[in-house]
Design a protein around this motif. Structure first.
Motif, PDB file in Angstrom:
ATOM      1  N   ALA A   9     -59.558 -61.474  19.382  1.00 16.18           N
ATOM      2  CA  ALA A   9     -59.916 -62.748  20.024  1.00 16.18           C
ATOM      3  C   ALA A   9     -59.257 -62.881  21.395  1.00 16.18           C
ATOM      4  O   ALA A   9     -59.882 -63.363  22.353  1.00 16.18           O
ATOM      5  N   ALA A  10     -57.997 -62.435  21.509  1.00 16.74           N
ATOM      6  CA  ALA A  10     -57.276 -62.551  22.777  1.00 16.74           C
ATOM      7  C   ALA A  10     -57.884 -61.650  23.849  1.00 16.74           C
ATOM      8  O   ALA A  10     -58.006 -62.049  25.021  1.00 16.74           O
ATOM      9  N   LEU A  11     -58.262 -60.427  23.470  1.00 16.94           N
ATOM     10  CA  LEU A  11     -58.908 -59.526  24.428  1.00 16.94           C
ATOM     11  C   LEU A  11     -60.239 -60.108  24.915  1.00 16.94           C
ATOM     12  O   LEU A  11     -60.550 -60.060  26.112  1.00 16.94           O
ATOM     13  N   ALA A  12     -61.019 -60.660  23.983  1.00 13.66           N
ATOM     14  CA  ALA A  12     -62.293 -61.279  24.363  1.00 13.66           C
ATOM     15  C   ALA A  12     -62.068 -62.494  25.258  1.00 13.66           C
ATOM     16  O   ALA A  12     -62.786 -62.697  26.245  1.00 13.66           O
ATOM     17  N   ALA A  13     -61.052 -63.306  24.920  1.00 13.80           N
ATOM     18  CA  ALA A  13     -60.737 -64.488  25.728  1.00 13.80           C
ATOM     19  C   ALA A  13     -60.311 -64.085  27.134  1.00 13.80           C
ATOM     20  O   ALA A  13     -60.668 -64.754  28.123  1.00 13.80           O
ATOM     21  N   CYS A  14     -59.557 -62.992  27.238  1.00 15.24           N
ATOM     22  CA  CYS A  14     -59.123 -62.509  28.549  1.00 15.24           C
ATOM     23  C   CYS A  14     -60.335 -62.084  29.378  1.00 15.24           C
ATOM     24  O   CYS A  14     -60.434 -62.399  30.568  1.00 15.24           O
ATOM     25  N   ALA A  61     -61.727 -55.094  22.075  1.00 16.56           N
ATOM     26  CA  ALA A  61     -61.693 -56.162  21.075  1.00 16.56           C
ATOM     27  C   ALA A  61     -62.432 -55.725  19.814  1.00 16.56           C
ATOM     28  O   ALA A  61     -61.971 -55.969  18.684  1.00 16.56           O
ATOM     29  N   ALA A  62     -63.583 -55.059  19.993  1.00 22.26           N
ATOM     30  CA  ALA A  62     -64.352 -54.581  18.843  1.00 22.26           C
ATOM     31  C   ALA A  62     -63.570 -53.537  18.049  1.00 22.26           C
ATOM     32  O   ALA A  62     -63.626 -53.516  16.811  1.00 22.26           O
ATOM     33  N   GLY A 121     -45.459 -60.592   3.956  1.00 15.31           N
ATOM     34  CA  GLY A 121     -45.737 -59.164   3.896  1.00 15.31           C
ATOM     35  C   GLY A 121     -46.281 -58.653   5.214  1.00 15.31           C
ATOM     36  O   GLY A 121     -47.092 -59.318   5.863  1.00 15.31           O
ATOM     37  N   ALA A 122     -45.834 -57.464   5.612  1.00 12.89           N
ATOM     38  CA  ALA A 122     -46.242 -56.913   6.907  1.00 12.89           C
ATOM     39  C   ALA A 122     -47.746 -56.655   6.965  1.00 12.89           C
ATOM     40  O   ALA A 122     -48.378 -56.826   8.012  1.00 12.89           O
ATOM     41  N   GLY A 123     -48.348 -56.233   5.851  1.00 16.43           N
ATOM     42  CA  GLY A 123     -49.783 -55.949   5.848  1.00 16.43           C
ATOM     43  C   GLY A 123     -50.615 -57.165   6.186  1.00 16.43           C
ATOM     44  O   GLY A 123     -51.565 -57.079   6.983  1.00 16.43           O
ATOM     45  N   ARG A 124     -50.282 -58.292   5.589  1.00 10.59           N
ATOM     46  CA  ARG A 124     -51.033 -59.526   5.879  1.00 10.59           C
ATOM     47  C   ARG A 124     -50.845 -59.957   7.332  1.00 10.59           C
ATOM     48  O   ARG A 124     -51.799 -60.406   7.988  1.00 10.59           O
ATOM     49  N   VAL A 125     -49.615 -59.829   7.834  1.00 11.96           N
ATOM     50  CA  VAL A 125     -49.343 -60.209   9.217  1.00 11.96           C
ATOM     51  C   VAL A 125     -50.127 -59.312  10.174  1.00 11.96           C
ATOM     52  O   VAL A 125     -50.712 -59.785  11.155  1.00 11.96           O
ATOM     53  N   MET A 126     -50.180 -58.009   9.878  1.00  9.37           N
ATOM     54  CA  MET A 126     -50.916 -57.085  10.739  1.00  9.37           C
ATOM     55  C   MET A 126     -52.422 -57.344  10.687  1.00  9.37           C
ATOM     56  O   MET A 126     -53.123 -57.197  11.699  1.00  9.37           O
ATOM     57  N   THR A 127     -52.928 -57.735   9.513  1.00  6.11           N
ATOM     58  CA  THR A 127     -54.354 -58.070   9.401  1.00  6.11           C
ATOM     59  C   THR A 127     -54.692 -59.265  10.289  1.00  6.11           C
ATOM     60  O   THR A 127     -55.671 -59.238  11.055  1.00  6.11           O
ATOM     61  N   SER A 128     -53.872 -60.312  10.198  1.00  3.73           N
ATOM     62  CA  SER A 128     -54.076 -61.478  11.067  1.00  3.73           C
ATOM     63  C   SER A 128     -53.908 -61.096  12.527  1.00  3.73           C
ATOM     64  O   SER A 128     -54.652 -61.562  13.405  1.00  3.73           O
ATOM     65  N   GLY A 129     -52.921 -60.224  12.799  1.00  4.68           N
ATOM     66  CA  GLY A 129     -52.671 -59.797  14.175  1.00  4.68           C
ATOM     67  C   GLY A 129     -53.858 -59.080  14.787  1.00  4.68           C
ATOM     68  O   GLY A 129     -54.146 -59.251  15.988  1.00  4.68           O
ATOM     69  N   SER A 130     -54.575 -58.282  13.985  1.00  3.56           N
ATOM     70  CA  SER A 130     -55.762 -57.593  14.508  1.00  3.56           C
ATOM     71  C   SER A 130     -56.842 -58.587  14.924  1.00  3.56           C
ATOM     72  O   SER A 130     -57.496 -58.414  15.960  1.00  3.56           O
TER      73      SER A 130
END
Length: 411
Positions: free
Chosen positions: A90-95, A174-175, A76-85
């Motif tokens: 995390a990726a922005l913070a890691a950068c 990220a926040a 489902g797209a909703g679950r994928v988008m939740t994980s994506g957020s």
């Protein structure tokens, strides 16, 4: 009247998705060009290498997009988008925390991969999974809202960066993904899950393919080709728009002309929302594809006229704005709602792989054959995109009678 005539678009879902699309595009894409000079200084890199790292990240993001499409159809797209957020945060913070160049590039790849999970392709799929028959209208409304991402986040990023380092700006972004987008996507995932249960009880809500079975594979190849070439033209000109117009003799006016692009994108989506309801999606695709090379020809023929450049920026913006809608609605109209996520993943993959090379390719052409020939070649590629969509129309006309004859047992 059709069942869809008695349904209403999911207004709350569209507005909520609009917020996440503005934040998603603003934090993960549009902010990069403003922060790139400071990133380059901090990493002791040239800006060319920073944008090269972005191109590599976009390319890798494109290669993993087909897997994203499969996840959308499966979970489902909703679950994928939740994980994506969560991944985006995390990726922005890691950068921001990256101690060196290698860690920075890895984090940038994670950002562009997360982008595929939260931006238009996933949002379009969520609207299709929620209310398939109303998805075309819902996608138009969503792109109208999302079109304000650059208008909102360029000044926000600039203002924040005037007082904070690029690392702290990324922490704030990220926040936003974690505290705003993730809860919205989780709510939408829950709502889509409830809708999915109702869908199983009534298959009539599905959108059937608009193409005969025999035409679907060649039509899909043509559609992906058209979208990829449009993306190439778009990406090449967006990065080089101001330098190209300056090279054509527009001087300081180039920046002012470039500012018309964003409002023209939004205008095209508004016009389509108001007047384009009865227009076949393939016709819309042909129109959007034709506007891009037409704009380039106008720029070439009229340069260094400021009036000609203004017309170019408006027409190019109109074509780009319509293209965003078409990329969501044409696959639905041609191939139906079943497997929509997987098809979108393949489309996004082709688009990102091709468009990631576009800025470098146009810069190479300008350096070797000059500005006029470079724009001519780019316009020719845009014309090939038009031909691809026209070929789909011809395929629809020739395949339908043949399928009817086969069903009747005629030779």
């Amino acid at each position: 009247m059709t069942p869809a005539a008695f349904e209403h678009p999911p207004v709350a879902a569209i507005l909520a998705l609009g917020v996440t699309q503005i934040i998603g595009y603003g934090t993960l894409y549009y902010s990069f060009s403003i922060l790139a000079p400071d990133m380059a200084r901090g990493l002791d890199w040239s800006q060319e290498w920073i944008f090269g790292a972005l191109s590599a990240a976009l390319l890798i993001g494109g290669l993993v997009a087909p897997a994203m499409g499969k996840w959308i159809d499966r979970f489902g797209a909703g679950r994928v988008m939740t994980s994506g957020s969560a991944i985006a945060a995390a990726a922005l913070a890691a950068c921001a925390l990256a101690p060196g160049k290698i860690a920075f590039v890895i984090a940038l790849i994670a950002i562009e991969t997360a982008s595929n999970l939260v931006q238009y392709a996933a949002a379009f799929a969520l609207l299709v999974q929620t209310q398939p028959r109303l998805a075309q209208r819902s996608i138009t409304y969503l792109t109208l809202i999302g079109g304000f991402a650059s208008t909102i986040f360029w000044p926000i990023t600039t203002t924040l960066h005037a007082h904070l380092s690029w690392q702290n700006v990324y922490f704030i972004f990220a926040a936003l993904n974690l505290l705003v987008c993730l809860p919205i996507h989780a709510w939408l995932a829950h709502s889509a899950g409830d809708t999915g249960t109702r869908e199983k009880a009534g298959a009539t809500r599905r959108v059937e393919p608009g193409l005969p079975a025999a035409a679907r594979t060649p039509a899909f190849v043509l559609m992906v080709t058209g979208f990829a070439l449009e993306s190439f033209v778009n990406a090449a000109l967006l990065v080089h728009m101001v330098p190209v117009m300056s090279a054509l003799g527009l001087g300081a006016m180039a920046v002012m002309v470039g500012t018309l692009f964003g409002p023209s994108q939004v205008l095209s989506r508004f016009i389509n929302m108001v007047l384009g309801g009865g227009l076949p999606q393939l016709t819309l695709a042909i129109i959007s594809a034709m506007l891009l090379p037409t704009a380039l020809v106008i720029l070439l023929v009229t340069a260094p006229s400021v009036a000609g450049a203004l017309v170019f920026a408006v027409i190019f913006g109109l074509g780009s704005g319509l293209s965003s809608i078409v990329q969501g609605v044409l696959p639905l109209a041609l191939f139906g709602s079943d497997g929509y996520g997987q098809r979108q993943g393949k489309v996004i993959s082709a688009r990102l792989v091709v468009s990631s090379t576009a800025p470098f390719a146009l810069a190479f052409l300008i350096g070797n054959v000059g500005i006029s020939w470079s724009l001519t070649i780019t316009a020719m590629l845009g014309t090939v995109a038009v031909a691809a969509f026209l070929a789909i129309r011809r395929l629809m006309r020739t395949s339908a009678p043949a399928e009817v004859a086969l069903a009747r047992g005629e030779p």
